[in-house]
Design a protein around this motif. Structure first.
Motif, PDB file in Angstrom:
ATOM      1  N   GLU A 116      -2.111   8.131   2.500  1.00 43.84           N
ATOM      2  CA  GLU A 116      -2.817   8.650   1.323  1.00 43.84           C
ATOM      3  C   GLU A 116      -3.807   9.740   1.704  1.00 43.84           C
ATOM      4  O   GLU A 116      -3.857  10.801   1.084  1.00 43.84           O
ATOM      5  N   ALA A 117      -4.579   9.499   2.760  1.00 39.13           N
ATOM      6  CA  ALA A 117      -5.540  10.501   3.224  1.00 39.13           C
ATOM      7  C   ALA A 117      -4.816  11.760   3.692  1.00 39.13           C
ATOM      8  O   ALA A 117      -5.291  12.877   3.453  1.00 39.13           O
ATOM      9  N   ALA A 118      -3.662  11.592   4.335  1.00 42.04           N
ATOM     10  CA  ALA A 118      -2.884  12.749   4.796  1.00 42.04           C
ATOM     11  C   ALA A 118      -2.381  13.557   3.608  1.00 42.04           C
ATOM     12  O   ALA A 118      -2.450  14.795   3.611  1.00 42.04           O
ATOM     13  N   ARG A 119      -1.871  12.885   2.587  1.00 35.85           N
ATOM     14  CA  ARG A 119      -1.394  13.594   1.399  1.00 35.85           C
ATOM     15  C   ARG A 119      -2.511  14.387   0.747  1.00 35.85           C
ATOM     16  O   ARG A 119      -2.302  15.506   0.274  1.00 35.85           O
ATOM     17  N   GLU A 120      -3.715  13.819   0.730  1.00 38.79           N
ATOM     18  CA  GLU A 120      -4.862  14.523   0.150  1.00 38.79           C
ATOM     19  C   GLU A 120      -5.171  15.815   0.908  1.00 38.79           C
ATOM     20  O   GLU A 120      -5.756  16.741   0.349  1.00 38.79           O
ATOM     21  N   LYS A 121      -4.775  15.880   2.176  1.00 40.45           N
ATOM     22  CA  LYS A 121      -4.977  17.078   3.001  1.00 40.45           C
ATOM     23  C   LYS A 121      -3.736  17.964   3.032  1.00 40.45           C
ATOM     24  O   LYS A 121      -3.681  18.929   3.780  1.00 40.45           O
TER      25      LYS A 121
END
Length: 161
Positions: A116-121
């Motif tokens: 999820e954090a990767a997708r946000e980036k």
């Protein structure tokens, strides 16, 4: 009228405390800072509206919390050796596209949290991540490989959904 007077005194006490301890944006607050804010709110409420707690007790509690907070901040600054104990350490959770399951487990994180954090980036696949670091504030830092196609031959493809 008593509540108005109490609220006024506590308002100025909190204003003074904020002026002395400094300001931070909510996004910059650590989990501990957030707990402190909630606890201070409870202490203030007790001092303002409850009859079984005196105003001086609420002021003393707020002042004590703030002094202890300043002591911790000073210790953190003055004695670098205490920083890992007081603030924690940054931990690598993904290296070369592979999640480090032991670290994720010890930090009570799931691979979905990292995805999820990767997708946000804007990162679509774990294989694009050279290094993912869980910072002491709970945020993630991502370092991606220069060429996402470099690892095309990898046996396991973690496509983020």
């Amino acid at each position: 009228m008593d509540i108005v007077l109490r609220a006024t005194v506590v308002f100025f006490l909190l204003w003074l405390v904020i002026r002395v301890t400094g300001k931070r944006e909510v996004a910059q607050l650590s989990a501990f800072d957030m707990i402190m804010v909630v606890t201070l709110g409870d202490l203030v409420a007790q001092g303002v509206v409850q009859e079984d707690y005196s105003l001086s007790a609420a002021a003393l509690a707020v002042t004590t919390f703030c002094v202890l907070s300043l002591v911790l901040a000073w210790t953190h600054f003055r004695f670098p050796v205490t920083r890992p104990l007081l603030s924690g350490r940054a931990r690598v959770v993904v290296r070369n596209g592979e999640p480090i399951l032991e670290v994720l487990s010890s930090e009570h994180l799931t691979i979905e949290d990292v995805e999820e954090a990767a997708r946000e980036k804007g990162i679509r696949r774990l294989r694009e991540i050279e290094l993912c670091v869980l910072e002491v504030d709970g945020g993630f830092s991502f370092f991606t490989v220069d060429e996402p196609d470099e690892r095309e031959g990898a046996t396991e493809d973690h496509t983020l959904q």
